[in-house]
Design a protein around this motif. Structure first.
Motif, PDB file in Angstrom:
ATOM      1  N   UNK A  66      -9.264  -0.536   3.150  1.00 14.86           N
ATOM      2  CA  UNK A  66      -8.274  -1.610   3.496  1.00 14.86           C
ATOM      3  C   UNK A  66      -8.073  -1.439   4.767  1.00 14.86           C
ATOM      4  N   UNK A  67      -7.591  -2.529   5.501  1.00 14.40           N
ATOM      5  CA  UNK A  67      -7.230  -2.269   7.015  1.00 14.40           C
ATOM      6  C   UNK A  67      -6.300  -1.092   7.370  1.00 14.40           C
ATOM      7  N   UNK A  68      -6.509  -0.404   8.406  1.00 16.65           N
ATOM      8  CA  UNK A  68      -5.820   0.772   8.602  1.00 16.65           C
ATOM      9  C   UNK A  68      -6.123   1.919   7.646  1.00 16.65           C
ATOM     10  N   UNK A  69      -5.048   2.301   7.421  1.00 15.46           N
ATOM     11  CA  UNK A  69      -5.365   3.593   6.327  1.00 15.46           C
ATOM     12  C   UNK A  69      -6.030   3.392   5.040  1.00 15.46           C
ATOM     13  N   UNK A  70      -7.041   4.098   4.504  1.00 19.62           N
ATOM     14  CA  UNK A  70      -7.539   3.683   3.350  1.00 19.62           C
ATOM     15  C   UNK A  70      -6.720   4.245   2.229  1.00 19.62           C
ATOM     16  N   UNK A  71      -7.184   3.878   0.815  1.00 19.43           N
ATOM     17  CA  UNK A  71      -6.498   4.667  -0.286  1.00 19.43           C
ATOM     18  C   UNK A  71      -6.366   6.019  -0.309  1.00 19.43           C
ATOM     19  N   UNK A  72      -7.311   6.767   0.203  1.00 18.25           N
ATOM     20  CA  UNK A  72      -7.413   8.310   0.167  1.00 18.25           C
ATOM     21  C   UNK A  72      -6.352   8.899   1.124  1.00 18.25           C
ATOM     22  N   UNK A  73      -6.257   8.302   2.105  1.00 19.17           N
ATOM     23  CA  UNK A  73      -5.388   8.676   3.403  1.00 19.17           C
ATOM     24  C   UNK A  73      -3.930   8.219   2.797  1.00 19.17           C
ATOM     25  N   UNK A  74      -3.568   7.309   2.339  1.00 21.95           N
ATOM     26  CA  UNK A  74      -2.680   7.011   1.646  1.00 21.95           C
ATOM     27  C   UNK A  74      -1.821   8.122   0.646  1.00 21.95           C
ATOM     28  N   UNK A  75      -2.996   8.531  -0.307  1.00 22.53           N
ATOM     29  CA  UNK A  75      -2.319   9.459  -1.234  1.00 22.53           C
ATOM     30  C   UNK A  75      -2.081  10.930  -0.424  1.00 22.53           C
ATOM     31  N   UNK A  76      -2.861  11.017   0.698  1.00 18.96           N
ATOM     32  CA  UNK A  76      -2.667  12.360   1.284  1.00 18.96           C
ATOM     33  C   UNK A  76      -1.278  12.292   1.993  1.00 18.96           C
ATOM     34  N   UNK A  77      -0.878  11.337   2.311  1.00 20.74           N
ATOM     35  CA  UNK A  77       0.467  10.966   3.036  1.00 20.74           C
ATOM     36  C   UNK A  77       1.630  11.044   2.060  1.00 20.74           C
ATOM     37  N   UNK A  78       1.371  10.521   1.150  1.00 21.62           N
ATOM     38  CA  UNK A  78       2.060  10.412  -0.118  1.00 21.62           C
ATOM     39  C   UNK A  78       2.635  11.563  -0.565  1.00 21.62           C
ATOM     40  N   UNK A  79       1.435  12.462  -1.030  1.00 20.15           N
ATOM     41  CA  UNK A  79       1.635  14.039  -1.752  1.00 20.15           C
ATOM     42  C   UNK A  79       1.899  13.357  -3.069  1.00 20.15           C
ATOM     43  N   UNK A  80       2.755  14.239  -3.921  1.00 20.52           N
ATOM     44  CA  UNK A  80       2.801  14.112  -5.361  1.00 20.52           C
ATOM     45  C   UNK A  80       3.659  12.742  -5.462  1.00 20.52           C
ATOM     46  N   UNK A  81       3.246  12.088  -6.719  1.00 20.69           N
ATOM     47  CA  UNK A  81       3.809  10.784  -6.782  1.00 20.69           C
ATOM     48  C   UNK A  81       3.300   9.971  -8.239  1.00 20.69           C
ATOM     49  N   UNK A  82       3.168   8.829  -8.008  1.00 15.73           N
ATOM     50  CA  UNK A  82       2.755   8.017  -9.209  1.00 15.73           C
ATOM     51  C   UNK A  82       1.434   8.440  -9.560  1.00 15.73           C
ATOM     52  N   UNK A  83       0.972   8.268 -10.841  1.00 18.94           N
ATOM     53  CA  UNK A  83      -0.355   8.068 -11.231  1.00 18.94           C
ATOM     54  C   UNK A  83      -1.299   7.025 -10.659  1.00 18.94           C
ATOM     55  N   UNK A  84      -2.325   7.626 -10.485  1.00 12.73           N
ATOM     56  CA  UNK A  84      -3.386   6.434  -9.807  1.00 12.73           C
ATOM     57  C   UNK A  84      -4.549   6.031 -10.371  1.00 12.73           C
ATOM     58  N   UNK A  85      -4.936   4.647 -10.410  1.00  8.35           N
ATOM     59  CA  UNK A  85      -5.978   4.023 -10.845  1.00  8.35           C
ATOM     60  C   UNK A  85      -6.718   3.274  -9.844  1.00  8.35           C
ATOM     61  N   UNK A  86      -7.821   3.772  -9.278  1.00  4.56           N
ATOM     62  CA  UNK A  86      -8.386   3.178  -8.135  1.00  4.56           C
ATOM     63  C   UNK A  86      -9.265   1.916  -8.466  1.00  4.56           C
ATOM     64  N   UNK A  87      -9.097   0.925  -7.919  1.00  4.20           N
ATOM     65  CA  UNK A  87      -9.831  -0.512  -8.282  1.00  4.20           C
ATOM     66  C   UNK A  87     -10.516  -0.756  -6.939  1.00  4.20           C
TER      67      UNK A  87
END
Length: 235
Positions: free
Chosen positions: A56-77
């Motif tokens: 994605x533009x800006x931060x990618x999905x992995x970077x989002x998860x690193x910033x988010x920390x514990x949180x929702x379950x994730x299904x990558x698409x």
């Protein structure tokens, strides 16, 4: 289950919405085009599940998860299959390739249902209690207070204690529900650490806290959990 779709392509979001209409147990509470919007939506809507694009533009999905920390379950698409191993290491529930196959989506959601049906609603364990661990033919009875850390390996967890590190068929979320929170701290999506087993801490180059444990492993906390740890320990 409340779900948020995170994808920079409107057509991809619409296609996933259409497929999810066949699964009434999933309630789509919002959409986001990038990581910044996703963080805002997660804070405002508290989804239990993310359908997350990677590129994605800006931060990618992995970077989002690193910033988010514990949180929702994730299904990558995603349209790219080269990230599958990294998605597994990030404790994703599943990894779907675009265009999403309806049968694969159903399979991913069935994993989610199995995960949520596990009987983990019991009260947290006491620190002095012993837990039974088994890996292949080896078994242990281990006091909870002797466990240094739990590491997420997909739907499994690695348990660190007394020089051992067996892999057990329990997810980190399942384990977290039974651990006494005053002693065990969710450092990131990958790790829960025993606070009494932290030998020392230092600040990594990215500003996150890195903790060294008695078991010899070093655990880098996510940005959010680094802040929470500093508040907890008045650092």
């Amino acid at each position: 289950m409340r779900a948020l779709i995170v994808d920079d392509e409107r057509l991809a979001r619409n296609e996933l919405r259409s497929l999810l209409a066949q699964h009434p147990q999933i309630e789509i509470v919002g959409e986001a085009e990038n990581a910044h919007q996703a963080l805002e939506q997660i804070q405002a809507l508290a989804p239990e599940l993310l359908f997350l694009d990677i590129q994605m533009p800006g931060k990618n999905g992995f970077e989002l998860l690193e910033e988010l920390g514990p949180g929702p379950e994730v299904i990558f698409v995603t349209a790219y299959d080269q990230y599958a191993l990294r998605a597994f290491e990030a404790s994703a529930l599943d990894y779907l390739l675009k265009p999403v196959d309806p049968a694969r989506l159903s399979q991913a959601l069935s994993k989610l249902n199995l995960e949520r049906e596990q009987p983990d609603a019991a009260a947290p364990l006491a620190l002095s209690e012993k837990v039974f661990l088994r890996e292949d033919e080896r078994c242990w009875f281990v006091r909870l207070q002797d466990i240094s850390a739990f590491e997420s390996i997909g739907n499994y967890s690695r348990v660190y204690f007394d020089g051992h590190k067996p892999l057990i068929r329990r997810s980190l979320n399942q384990l977290e529900a039974r651990l006494p929170e005053q002693y065990f701290f969710r450092a990131s999506r990958q790790f829960i650490v025993n606070l009494d087993h932290i030998l020392d801490i230092e600040t990594a180059v990215n500003g996150n806290i890195e903790a060294r444990l008695r078991s010899g492993i070093a655990v880098e906390m996510s940005r959010r959990q680094s802040l929470a740890f500093r508040a907890l320990k008045s650092l």
